[in-house]
Design a protein around this motif. Structure first.
Motif, short mmCIF file in Angstrom:
data_model
loop_
_atom_site.label_atom_id
_atom_site.label_comp_id
_atom_site.label_asym_id
_atom_site.label_seq_id
_atom_site.Cartn_x
_atom_site.Cartn_y
_atom_site.Cartn_z
N GLN A 43 0.85 -1.19 0.00
CA GLN A 43 0.00 0.00 0.00
C GLN A 43 0.89 1.24 0.00
O GLN A 43 1.98 1.23 0.60
N LYS A 44 0.44 2.28 -0.66
CA LYS A 44 1.24 3.49 -0.80
C LYS A 44 1.70 4.07 0.55
O LYS A 44 2.81 4.57 0.66
N GLU A 45 0.86 3.96 1.57
CA GLU A 45 1.23 4.55 2.87
C GLU A 45 2.43 3.85 3.51
O GLU A 45 3.02 4.38 4.45
#
Length: 67
Positions: A43-45
């Motif tokens: 996930q990007k986070e």
């Protein structure tokens, strides 16, 4: 450090230690990029905290417009 990117063995500087730094190194940090590391989609986070180590296998997919 040597890692695999999209099936190719690539050498990157040792100071590139996170996925976010890797994307910046390849000038992909301003694009929408799907990252798979060792067969897990990230996930990007987590790009800023996920580390990159010798021998990791990454798939980087970004979208290209055109027609």
């Amino acid at each position: 450090m040597k890692i695999w990117i999209n099936g190719d063995r690539v050498e990157i500087p040792d100071e590139v230690t996170t996925v976010a730094e890797l994307l910046s190194y390849f000038q992909l940090d301003q694009k929408v990029v799907i990252v798979e590391k060792n067969k897990d989609i990230l996930q990007k986070e987590f790009h800023a905290t996920e580390t990159v180590a010798e021998g990791d296998m990454l798939e980087l997919v970004h979208f290209v417009g055109g027609g």
